[in-house]
Design a protein around this motif. Structure first.
Motif, short mmCIF file in Angstrom:
data_model
loop_
_atom_site.label_atom_id
_atom_site.label_comp_id
_atom_site.label_asym_id
_atom_site.label_seq_id
_atom_site.Cartn_x
_atom_site.Cartn_y
_atom_site.Cartn_z
N ASP A 190 22.19 20.61 31.83
CA ASP A 190 21.09 20.51 32.80
C ASP A 190 20.63 19.07 32.99
O ASP A 190 20.22 18.69 34.09
CB ASP A 190 19.90 21.38 32.37
CG ASP A 190 20.16 22.86 32.56
OD1 ASP A 190 21.00 23.21 33.40
OD2 ASP A 190 19.50 23.67 31.88
N GLY A 200 20.58 17.43 36.63
CA GLY A 200 19.27 17.09 37.17
C GLY A 200 18.98 15.62 37.30
O GLY A 200 18.39 15.17 38.28
N PRO A 243 12.52 19.96 33.81
CA PRO A 243 12.78 20.77 35.02
C PRO A 243 11.52 20.88 35.87
O PRO A 243 10.40 20.93 35.34
CB PRO A 243 13.18 22.14 34.46
CG PRO A 243 13.55 21.89 33.05
CD PRO A 243 12.72 20.74 32.58
N HIS A 244 11.70 20.94 37.18
CA HIS A 244 10.53 21.10 38.05
C HIS A 244 9.95 22.51 37.91
O HIS A 244 10.61 23.43 37.40
CB HIS A 244 10.87 20.76 39.51
CG HIS A 244 11.67 21.79 40.25
ND1 HIS A 244 11.10 22.80 40.97
CD2 HIS A 244 13.02 21.93 40.42
CE1 HIS A 244 12.04 23.54 41.53
NE2 HIS A 244 13.22 23.03 41.22
N ASP A 262 11.69 26.04 39.51
CA ASP A 262 13.12 26.33 39.38
C ASP A 262 13.33 27.84 39.31
O ASP A 262 12.52 28.57 38.76
CB ASP A 262 13.67 25.67 38.12
CG ASP A 262 15.19 25.55 38.15
OD1 ASP A 262 15.86 26.60 38.06
OD2 ASP A 262 15.69 24.43 38.27
N ASP A 263 14.44 28.31 39.87
CA ASP A 263 14.71 29.75 39.92
C ASP A 263 15.03 30.35 38.56
O ASP A 263 14.85 31.55 38.35
CB ASP A 263 15.89 30.04 40.87
CG ASP A 263 15.48 29.97 42.33
OD1 ASP A 263 14.27 29.96 42.60
OD2 ASP A 263 16.38 29.93 43.19
N HIS A 287 14.30 27.72 32.63
CA HIS A 287 13.95 26.38 33.10
C HIS A 287 12.43 26.28 33.28
O HIS A 287 11.82 25.27 32.94
CB HIS A 287 14.66 26.07 34.41
CG HIS A 287 16.13 25.89 34.26
ND1 HIS A 287 16.89 25.16 35.16
CD2 HIS A 287 17.00 26.33 33.31
CE1 HIS A 287 18.16 25.16 34.77
NE2 HIS A 287 18.25 25.87 33.65
N ARG A 288 11.83 27.33 33.83
CA ARG A 288 10.36 27.31 34.00
C ARG A 288 9.66 27.34 32.65
O ARG A 288 8.62 26.70 32.47
CB ARG A 288 9.91 28.50 34.86
CG ARG A 288 10.45 28.45 36.29
CD ARG A 288 9.72 29.43 37.20
NE ARG A 288 9.81 30.82 36.76
CZ ARG A 288 10.80 31.64 37.10
NH1 ARG A 288 11.81 31.22 37.85
NH2 ARG A 288 10.80 32.90 36.68
N GLU A 294 15.71 18.76 39.60
CA GLU A 294 16.20 20.01 40.18
C GLU A 294 17.56 20.37 39.60
O GLU A 294 18.41 19.51 39.39
CB GLU A 294 16.27 19.90 41.71
CG GLU A 294 17.11 18.74 42.23
CD GLU A 294 17.00 18.55 43.74
OE1 GLU A 294 16.26 19.29 44.41
OE2 GLU A 294 17.66 17.62 44.25
N TRP A 298 18.87 24.55 39.39
CA TRP A 298 19.24 25.78 40.10
C TRP A 298 18.58 25.88 41.48
O TRP A 298 19.14 26.47 42.39
CB TRP A 298 18.85 27.00 39.28
CG TRP A 298 19.88 27.36 38.25
CD1 TRP A 298 19.78 27.20 36.90
CD2 TRP A 298 21.18 27.91 38.48
NE1 TRP A 298 20.94 27.62 36.28
CE2 TRP A 298 21.81 28.06 37.22
CE3 TRP A 298 21.87 28.30 39.64
CZ2 TRP A 298 23.09 28.59 37.09
CZ3 TRP A 298 23.15 28.81 39.49
CH2 TRP A 298 23.75 28.95 38.24
#
Length: 248
Positions: free
Chosen positions: A16, A20, A108-109, A112-113, A117-118, A154, A156
């Motif tokens: 990642d 990213g 991660p922002h 994120d989907d 990651h969230r 970013e 996914w």
């Protein structure tokens, strides 16, 4: 980005960080910074790469980090899909933050989907204030100073809005080479082609040509006025409405 000596990248999974912000990592290294990468969650095996041993996969991660020039890679090896936000994992990340004392942090922002990651986004933002507080001394007695910049990358889910764009035209081949170190992951998807295409698109949108990585600005330290003291605090940007040096 000038004058940065230490950078921390928090990645939910192996690779990642490359996807990213791999170009920005290589650029920091070129400019003399030490980059530490924390990989929170362990590898998840699939039918496509089950024959790849854990040692072989670890070697892929090591090769990718070496390609980018990463100074140190820390693996928490948290269980995939059973990952939880516990005091233990918060304190582990606080300890790394207090050791590294980074001027720039990547994570991660927030939209994120991928759910993990969230979760790592939440983990990092919470650990950041913990690391700056006078509490949690079991993770090191000295609170870390506020970083100059906290950026969401970013993976996914490409961001609909961003505040900062970094030109990586000189680092795009290094980024692609680092991604290609993950031979096992390229069996799932052509990530090397994907990151090149996204960087090209981001370069066109942000600068008219070239390659770029774009970021959500999550924290921006108040600059020191001429002849005056710094506030030493990070200003938090909320949901794509922060201040930054790029396009919104």
């Amino acid at each position: 980005m000038t004058g940065v000596t230490d950078v921390l990248v928090v990645a939910p999974h192996p690779d990642d960080d490359v996807i990213g912000c791999g170009g920005s990592i290589a650029k920091h290294v070129r400019n003399g910074a030490r980059v530490t990468v924390v990989v929170v969650i362990a590898r998840e095996r699939s039918a496509l790469d089950d024959a790849v041993t854990d040692a072989e996969f670890a070697a892929e991660t090591e090769t990718a980090a070496k390609t980018l020039g990463v100074h140190r890679c820390v693996r928490f090896a948290e269980p995939s899909r059973d990952f939880t936000l516990s005091r233990r994992v918060h304190l582990a990340l606080v300890r790394v933050m207090r050791e590294v004392r980074p001027q720039v942090i990547y994570l991660p922002h927030d939209h994120d989907d991928d759910v993990e990651h969230r979760m790592v986004h939440q983990l990092t933002t919470e650990a950041l204030w913990m690391a700056q507080s006078e509490f949690f001394q079991e993770s090191g007695e000295r609170p870390m100073p506020a970083p100059h910049l906290v950026l969401g990358y970013e993976v996914w889910a490409p961001m609909a809005r961003f505040q900062y764009a970094e030109d990586i035209d000189g680092q795009i081949e290094t980024k692609v080479e680092a991604m290609r170190a993950y031979v096992s992951q390229l069996r799932h998807a052509a990530w090397d082609e994907g990151i090149r295409g996204l960087a090209r698109y981001r370069g066109t949108v942000s600068a008219g040509s070239g390659h770029a990585e774009v970021f959500q600005v999550l924290g921006l330290r108040t600059p020191t006025p001429a002849g005056g003291p710094s506030t030493g605090r990070a200003a938090t940007a909320g949901r794509g409405e922060g201040t930054g040096g790029g396009r919104d």
